[in-house]
Scaffold this motif. Structure first.
Motif, PDB file in Angstrom:
ATOM      1  N   TYR A   1       0.824  -1.220   0.000  1.00 21.28           N
ATOM      2  CA  TYR A   1       0.000   0.000   0.000  1.00 21.28           C
ATOM      3  C   TYR A   1       0.852   1.262   0.000  1.00 21.28           C
ATOM      4  CZ  TYR A   1       0.532   0.928   5.028  1.00 21.28           C
ATOM      5  OH  TYR A   1       1.033   1.247   6.264  1.00 21.28           O
TER       6      TYR A   1
ATOM      7  N   GLN B   1       9.055   2.056   9.824  1.00 23.16           N
ATOM      8  CA  GLN B   1       7.584   2.118   9.831  1.00 23.16           C
ATOM      9  C   GLN B   1       7.083   2.154  11.275  1.00 23.16           C
ATOM     10  OE1 GLN B   1       5.598   2.729   7.277  1.00 23.16           O
ATOM     11  NE2 GLN B   1       7.341   2.941   5.937  1.00 23.16           N
ATOM     12  N   SER B   2       6.120   1.309  11.611  1.00 17.75           N
ATOM     13  CA  SER B   2       5.527   1.447  12.958  1.00 17.75           C
ATOM     14  C   SER B   2       6.474   1.088  14.098  1.00 17.75           C
ATOM     15  CB  SER B   2       4.277   0.574  13.073  1.00 17.75           C
ATOM     16  OG  SER B   2       3.210   1.241  12.474  1.00 17.75           O
TER      17      SER B   2
ATOM     18  N   LYS C   1       7.264   3.753  16.573  1.00 19.10           N
ATOM     19  CA  LYS C   1       6.266   4.327  17.491  1.00 19.10           C
ATOM     20  C   LYS C   1       6.653   4.304  18.980  1.00 19.10           C
ATOM     21  CE  LYS C   1       2.588   4.116  14.146  1.00 19.10           C
ATOM     22  NZ  LYS C   1       1.766   3.281  13.314  1.00 19.10           N
TER      23      LYS C   1
ATOM     24  N   PHE D   1      -4.287  -0.928  12.504  1.00 15.00           N
ATOM     25  CA  PHE D   1      -3.441   0.202  12.912  1.00 15.00           C
ATOM     26  C   PHE D   1      -3.839   1.524  12.285  1.00 15.00           C
ATOM     27  CE2 PHE D   1      -1.104   0.571   8.972  1.00 15.00           C
ATOM     28  CZ  PHE D   1      -1.104  -0.713   8.449  1.00 15.00           C
TER      29      PHE D   1
ATOM     30  N   GLU E   1       5.360   7.369   0.933  1.00 16.83           N
ATOM     31  CA  GLU E   1       4.399   7.415   2.040  1.00 16.83           C
ATOM     32  C   GLU E   1       3.524   8.670   1.952  1.00 16.83           C
ATOM     33  OE1 GLU E   1       5.442   5.692   5.470  1.00 16.83           O
ATOM     34  OE2 GLU E   1       3.448   6.191   6.197  1.00 16.83           O
TER      35      GLU E   1
ATOM     36  N   ASN F   1      -3.949   8.451   6.633  1.00 13.58           N
ATOM     37  CA  ASN F   1      -3.347   9.196   7.753  1.00 13.58           C
ATOM     38  C   ASN F   1      -3.861  10.639   7.793  1.00 13.58           C
ATOM     39  OD1 ASN F   1      -1.825   7.119   8.946  1.00 13.58           O
ATOM     40  ND2 ASN F   1      -0.287   7.289   7.330  1.00 13.58           N
TER      41      ASN F   1
ATOM     42  N   TYR G   1       5.554  12.606  11.395  1.00 17.70           N
ATOM     43  CA  TYR G   1       5.199  11.185  11.464  1.00 17.70           C
ATOM     44  C   TYR G   1       5.683  10.432  10.213  1.00 17.70           C
ATOM     45  CZ  TYR G   1       2.444   6.966  11.138  1.00 17.70           C
ATOM     46  OH  TYR G   1       2.073   5.659  10.962  1.00 17.70           O
TER      47      TYR G   1
ATOM     48  N   CYS H   1       8.541   7.355  10.034  1.00 17.61           N
ATOM     49  CA  CYS H   1       8.340   6.002   9.486  1.00 17.61           C
ATOM     50  C   CYS H   1       9.443   5.632   8.498  1.00 17.61           C
ATOM     51  CB  CYS H   1       6.994   5.903   8.767  1.00 17.61           C
ATOM     52  SG  CYS H   1       5.583   6.056   9.869  1.00 17.61           S
TER      53      CYS H   1
ATOM     54  N   TYR I   1      -0.473  -4.684  16.758  1.00 18.28           N
ATOM     55  CA  TYR I   1      -1.749  -4.428  16.088  1.00 18.28           C
ATOM     56  C   TYR I   1      -2.880  -5.163  16.816  1.00 18.28           C
ATOM     57  CZ  TYR I   1       1.621  -3.058  12.520  1.00 18.28           C
ATOM     58  OH  TYR I   1       2.673  -2.499  11.863  1.00 18.28           O
TER      59      TYR I   1
ATOM     60  N   GLY J   1       6.166  -3.550  12.406  1.00 23.96           N
ATOM     61  CA  GLY J   1       5.919  -2.507  11.412  1.00 23.96           C
ATOM     62  C   GLY J   1       5.640  -3.136  10.057  1.00 23.96           C
ATOM     63  N   VAL J   2       5.005  -2.372   9.153  1.00 24.25           N
ATOM     64  CA  VAL J   2       4.616  -2.956   7.859  1.00 24.25           C
ATOM     65  C   VAL J   2       5.802  -3.229   6.930  1.00 24.25           C
ATOM     66  CG1 VAL J   2       2.227  -2.171   7.785  1.00 24.25           C
ATOM     67  CG2 VAL J   2       4.032  -0.667   6.945  1.00 24.25           C
TER      68      VAL J   2
HETATM   69  N1  GLN Z   1       3.845   4.392   7.694  1.00 19.08           N
HETATM   70  C1  GLN Z   1       2.827   3.419   7.911  1.00 19.08           C
HETATM   71  C2  GLN Z   1       1.452   4.068   7.857  1.00 19.08           C
HETATM   72  O1  GLN Z   1       1.291   5.089   8.435  1.00 19.08           O
HETATM   73  C3  GLN Z   1       3.101   2.783   9.252  1.00 19.08           C
HETATM   74  C4  GLN Z   1       2.143   1.743   9.554  1.00 19.08           C
HETATM   75  C5  GLN Z   1       2.716   0.502  10.122  1.00 19.08           C
HETATM   76  O2  GLN Z   1       3.883   0.174  10.080  1.00 19.08           O
HETATM   77  N2  GLN Z   1       1.793  -0.268  10.637  1.00 19.08           N
HETATM   78  O3  GLN Z   1       0.565   3.575   7.250  1.00 19.08           O
END
Ligand code: GLN
Length: 424
Positions: free
Chosen positions: A135, A171-172, A175, A204, A267, A274, A300, A304, A352, A369-370
């Motif tokens: 995505y 990525q996540s 966080k 998420f 992103e 987002n 943000y 990521c 998640y 993270g994704v």
């Molecule tokens: N950058 C991704 C997003 O905001 C982070 C999401 C993730 O790793 N779950 O969609």
């Protein structure tokens, strides 16, 4: 079962981070050196080469910043006698070398540990299935076969397997430290006035808020955007991002973080969800006063796209496992209460909407993270950094989950293993 009277706990002072034990004590530098010489003789370590061998066997790399002052000495080949020792270790290093020789390290038999971890890695590697996230177009380019793993103990013992030196974007996984930094800058009350601390039970990036119209917790997108809004809101985004990178660097104990501009652009170009989350929060007026929402989003997105490899990630995880003191440098990155809060939320919300299941089966604070990254914390023992891009339908790394399950079968690492007498 032996029950302990409550009064036994009255003198309980809690565990201090490793390294904080290392305050200068009654023993003088001279006495330490004498003891060190005695121990090396008992252990039949004749030269610095033997000593180096001993360190490597325990999983200690010579490049550890903590050993910087003795690097020349350790890399040389001289006989270990009083004269040689006098030229080398500082009291802190002497104490550390003694600790190693006494086998008083978080992972006592490192070669056996390494072996078992390698077996678990091999099991996880054979697990098929999952799909690389697409995505965010840039993520779709990741190699589904890449599988990196690294471990760092709270004493800085390290090992790595597979693609442990290949950087990937967090990525996540960013966080937890994003949250810890917001806590450090604003305090717990302020931060949790703006973001909850309850699992959402949903995806998420689900377009939803809690009963108070706040994000459910800092480990999902809405909560991380909110935490970004609380990192030095009045300052330029470049400066805020720099601060976050430096925070990661201090957790890693080196300047290993980089920024993946391609992921950031990708992103930004696909960030409708987002933006929608931010607008939803804005419509409820729950951002801190004076927030510029676009800037919080920008911070943000940039966060990521922070890139590092599994080796570095394992050290950051070990810093959390060590109560906030980086095992490689001895520097404290945040107050113990901040680390405790961060670990609590990783345990309840880090995976998640699989978080409850993960806490039940694996019982360790973690964040996925994704990109396929996973940071696993074994409190008081070690941190683990893992990267394998194929994800399950909830967004967790398939191999990472398999590795975690087998890890707690092989070692008594589940946080309640000690309570149930499973410690071996
Ligand atoms: N950058 C991704 C997003 O905001 C982070 C999401 C993730 O790793 N779950 O969609």
């Amino acid at each position: 079962m032996v029950t302990r009277p409550i009064s036994d706990f009255s003198g309980f002072s809690g565990r201090r981070a490793r390294f904080e034990h290392d305050r200068p004590d009654a023993e003088t530098a001279r006495e330490l050196l004498e003891r060190l010489l005695q121990r090396t003789q008992q252990e039949k370590l004749v030269s610095t080469t033997d000593l180096r061998q001993r360190l490597l066997q325990a999983g200690i790399d010579l490049d550890m910043p903590r050993l910087a002052d003795a690097r020349g000495f350790l890399a040389s080949d001289v006989t270990l006698d009083t004269a040689a020792l006098e030229t080398a270790p500082t009291p802190d290093i002497s104490r550390f070398l003694l600790q190693i020789m006494d086998g008083d390290l978080a992972i006592q038999n490192f070669p056996i540990f390494e072996n078992r971890i390698a077996n678990i890695y091999a099991y996880a590697q054979a697990i098929p299935g999952g799909a690389v996230a697409n995505y965010i177009p840039e993520l779709a380019k990741q190699d589904p076969n890449a599988f990196g793993l690294a471990v760092c103990s709270i004493d800085g013992q390290r090992m790595a397997l597979g693609e442990a030196d290949t950087p990937f974007c967090l990525q996540s996984v960013v966080k937890p430290l994003n949250y810890a930094l917001a806590l450090g800058l604003n305090g717990e009350r302020y931060v949790h006035h703006h973001v909850g601390r309850e699992p959402s039970g949903l995806g998420f990036n689900e377009l939803t808020l809690n009963r108070d119209n706040r994000p459910h917790n800092p480990m999902i997108n809405s909560g991380a955007i909110m935490c970004s809004a609380m990192i030095r809101p009045g300052r330029p985004v470049d400066e805020r991002f720099d601060m976050l990178m430096r925070f990661w660097d201090s957790a890693i104990g080196s300047q290993a973080c980089s920024f993946d501009a391609a992921v950031y652009a990708s992103e930004q170009a696909t960030a409708e969800r987002n933006y929608a989350l931010a607008r939803l929060m804005q419509s409820h007026g729950v951002f801190p006063e004076g927030s510029i929402v676009e800037r919080a989003l920008d911070l943000y997105f940039r966060s990521c796209a922070i890139s590092l490899d599994c080796r570095a990630l394992s050290v950051a995880a070990a810093t959390l496992a060590n109560g906030g003191v980086c095992p490689l440098t001895g520097h404290r990155i945040a107050e113990p209460a901040i680390i405790r809060n961060t670990l609590s939320l990783m345990l309840t919300c880090g995976m998640y909407d699989f978080s409850g299941e993960f806490a039940f089966v694996v019982g360790l604070p973690a964040k996925s993270g994704v990109s396929g990254g996973l940071m696993l914390v074994v409190p008081g023992v070690c941190g683990i950094g893992l990267w394998s891009p194929p994800l399950d339908r909830l967004g967790n790394t398939v191999r990472g989950l398999e590795f975690s399950r087998r890890l707690v079968e092989a070692f008594p690492f589940h946080i309640f293993a000690g309570t149930t007498g499973e410690l071996r």
